[in-house]
Structures are given as structure tokens and as C-alpha cells.
Design an enzyme around this catalytic site. Structure first.
Site, PDB file in Angstrom:
ATOM      1  N   ASP A  78     -23.112 -15.674 -32.905  1.00 58.67           N
ATOM      2  CA  ASP A  78     -22.077 -15.117 -32.053  1.00 58.67           C
ATOM      3  C   ASP A  78     -21.180 -14.269 -32.975  1.00 58.67           C
ATOM      4  O   ASP A  78     -21.172 -14.479 -34.195  1.00 58.67           O
ATOM      5  CB  ASP A  78     -21.287 -16.283 -31.432  1.00 58.67           C
ATOM      6  CG  ASP A  78     -20.051 -15.820 -30.707  1.00 58.67           C
ATOM      7  OD1 ASP A  78     -20.155 -14.922 -29.870  1.00 58.67           O
ATOM      8  OD2 ASP A  78     -18.958 -16.360 -31.002  1.00 58.67           O
TER       9      ASP A  78
ATOM     10  N   ASP B  21     -17.426 -12.811 -32.240  1.00 55.73           N
ATOM     11  CA  ASP B  21     -16.006 -13.181 -32.242  1.00 55.73           C
ATOM     12  C   ASP B  21     -15.856 -14.689 -32.410  1.00 55.73           C
ATOM     13  O   ASP B  21     -16.326 -15.460 -31.579  1.00 55.73           O
ATOM     14  CB  ASP B  21     -15.339 -12.767 -30.921  1.00 55.73           C
ATOM     15  CG  ASP B  21     -15.278 -11.255 -30.760  1.00 55.73           C
ATOM     16  OD1 ASP B  21     -15.222 -10.556 -31.776  1.00 55.73           O
ATOM     17  OD2 ASP B  21     -15.275 -10.785 -29.611  1.00 55.73           O
TER      18      ASP B  21
ATOM     19  N   GLY C 191     -15.968 -16.189 -25.391  1.00 58.16           N
ATOM     20  CA  GLY C 191     -17.374 -15.947 -25.061  1.00 58.16           C
ATOM     21  C   GLY C 191     -17.618 -15.402 -23.671  1.00 58.16           C
ATOM     22  O   GLY C 191     -18.741 -15.068 -23.318  1.00 58.16           O
TER      23      GLY C 191
ATOM     24  N   ARG D  76     -15.376  -9.444 -20.281  1.00 61.65           N
ATOM     25  CA  ARG D  76     -14.046  -8.872 -20.015  1.00 61.65           C
ATOM     26  C   ARG D  76     -13.619  -9.064 -18.552  1.00 61.65           C
ATOM     27  O   ARG D  76     -12.512  -9.523 -18.278  1.00 61.65           O
ATOM     28  CB  ARG D  76     -14.073  -7.382 -20.355  1.00 61.65           C
ATOM     29  CG  ARG D  76     -12.701  -6.771 -20.522  1.00 61.65           C
ATOM     30  CD  ARG D  76     -12.837  -5.299 -20.894  1.00 61.65           C
ATOM     31  NE  ARG D  76     -13.745  -5.120 -22.015  1.00 61.65           N
ATOM     32  CZ  ARG D  76     -14.371  -3.973 -22.316  1.00 61.65           C
ATOM     33  NH1 ARG D  76     -14.141  -2.905 -21.589  1.00 61.65           N
ATOM     34  NH2 ARG D  76     -15.198  -3.899 -23.341  1.00 61.65           N
TER      35      ARG D  76
ATOM     36  N   ASN E 157     -17.622  -4.318 -27.469  1.00 64.55           N
ATOM     37  CA  ASN E 157     -17.066  -3.678 -28.667  1.00 64.55           C
ATOM     38  C   ASN E 157     -17.801  -4.081 -29.943  1.00 64.55           C
ATOM     39  O   ASN E 157     -17.354  -3.745 -31.045  1.00 64.55           O
ATOM     40  CB  ASN E 157     -15.580  -4.028 -28.798  1.00 64.55           C
ATOM     41  CG  ASN E 157     -14.750  -3.370 -27.704  1.00 64.55           C
ATOM     42  OD1 ASN E 157     -14.720  -2.142 -27.604  1.00 64.55           O
ATOM     43  ND2 ASN E 157     -14.101  -4.165 -26.874  1.00 64.55           N
TER      44      ASN E 157
END
Ligand code: B16
Ligand code: MG
Length: 216
Positions: free
Chosen positions: A9, A11, A46, A49, A118
Site C-alpha cells: 500500500d 499512503d 484506504g 476520495r 495521486n
């Protein structure tokens, strides 16, 4: 067959952008007069948005139209992108560089599996753009974690069997996605207390690679 690939993962595992997500959502919530706490923010780990926005809007005093929601999400993302300009290789989390180096030495393939659209800009900012054998991110998928899609896409891009992959995650939603993909799951940080983790550590600096690669 054993573990052939590790899917990270982004972030919360490779780099900590969670504070930037929090600050950007908080600015939107404050402007709209909606309560938004760090506890609520934890539920966004996770999660995509638009789904994050839906969670934030549960505390709203009025309904928001589809157009308004798109505008709020776009506003949040431009604030977040502004904050991402501060990112540099110094923001890579403890243990990450060593683990990547060690996996490469052992011939284990590595990929990113992130909900974030992103991802390309983040990888570029932290100097890891060309490090991974495959990158699957929010731009590749229809369904975000806990759906397994992003990890299955990562395995497909690597050409690996899901059963030969282990996922490293900081989110409960991410661990669930890994298990639903038929993969082994390592929980770090926030997710290190999850019962879904096959192996857990506070961060990658405290993770035992031999134990992780023996999970299959
Ligand atoms: P974006 P990960 C996730 O990344 C974040 O944890 C989550 O908080 C965020 O809402 C999601 O990416 C979408 O991000 O707005 O940049 O597309 O943990 O899956 O790497
Ligand atoms: Mg994460």
C-alpha cells in the site's frame, strides 16, 4: 511455491500522507460547517476520495447534490495536491528503503497497490517512480478497498498468482481487500492490531522479512 511478490500500500506504508489528507478534508469540513475529527479521519484510510467524502458528509446538516459533491472532492484534491508539493525522499517511512533493497537482492518482485489517484505524483516526489515492478492505483480500478480489485490488478501486472503475493497495509479496509484477493496480509501502523493480519509490526523497520516471506 512460496511468496514471489510483495504488494505495498502507498499512503501509510511507504509514505505518510495521512496528515495532508486530514488537513485538506478538515479545511473543506470547516468551511461547510461540518464536524470532522481525527477519529472520523481514521475511517478514510484506504478508502477512495468520493467514498471518503460520503463518510465526511454523514455529519452534514443538509443533503448535497451530485454536482456539489464533485466540486467538494475537486477542492479537497487541489488542497491536498498543494500539500503534496512538500513531499521529498525524506518522507519515506522507516524501514522502507531497507526492505525494498533486501527484496530486490532476494529476487522477490515488488508492486504498489494504492487507492490513490495521486500515486504517480507521490512516487515521483519521494524518488521511487522507477523502483517498483508494477504499480496499481486508483486510476486503474472501479472499486476501492475493501474490494480486492487493486491488489488483483497489481498481481496481474506482475504476472503473479494472488496466492504467491503478500500485501503490506496500514488500513483495515486494505487488509480485508488483501484477504478477499486470496493473498497473505501484513498489518503495519494503524492496522497492526487487526485480527485479519497474518503478520503484524509497528512499521517496516520492525518487520521480520524472513517471517513475511514464509507466510505462504
Ligand atoms: P486520492 P492508500 C488512499 O491511499 C488513502 O489512504 C485514502 O485516505 C485516500 O482517500 C485514497 O488513497 C484516495 O486518495 O484522493 O489521492 O485519490 O492508503 O490506498 O495508498
Ligand atoms: Mg494506506
Amino acid at each position: 511455491m512460496g511468496i514471489q511478490a510483495v504488494i505495498f500500500d502507498l499512503d501509510g506504508v511507504i509514505v505518510s500522507t495521512d496528515e495532508y489528507h486530514f488537513l485538506a478534508w478538515k479545511a473543506i469540513a470547516d468551511r461547510e460547517g461540518i464536524e470532522f475529527t481525527r477519529e472520523i479521519n481514521e475511517q478514510l484510510r484506504g478508502v477512495s476520495r468520493m467514498e471518503s467524502l460520503e463518510i465526511l458528509l454523514r455529519k452534514a446538516a443538509r443533503p448535497y447534490s451530485a454536482e456539489e459533491k464533485l466540486a467538494l472532492a475537486a477542492d479537497k484534491n487541489s488542497r491536498y495536491r498543494e500539500l503534496l508539493n512538500r513531499l521529498s525522499p525524506a518522507d519515506i517511512l522507516p524501514g522502507v528503503d531497507h526492505v525494498i533493497e533486501e527484496l530486490k537482492l532476494r529476487g522477490v518482485r515488488i508492486a504498489i497497490g494504492s487507492s490513490s489517484k495521486n500515486t504517480p505524483i507521490i512516487l515521483e516526489k519521494i524518488g521511487l517512480k522507477d523502483t517498483f515492478d508494477a504499480v496499481a492505483d486508483g486510476n486503474d480500478i472501479q472499486n476501492s478497498k475493501p474490494d480486492p480489485e487493486v491488489f488483483l490488478v497489481a498481481a496481474q501486472k506482475l504476472g503473479e498468482d494472488p496466492a504467491a503475493c503478500v500485501v503490506v497495509e496500514d488500513a483495515y479496509a486494505g487488509l480485508e481487500a488483501a484477504k478477499r484477493a486470496g493473498m497473505k496480509a501484513v498489518g503495519v501502523g494503524f492496522a497492526s492490531g487487526s485480527p485479519l493480519a497474518d503478520y503484524a509490526a509497528p512499521d517496516l523497520a520492525h518487520a521480520d522479512l524472513d517471517q513475511i516471506l514464509a507466510l505462504a
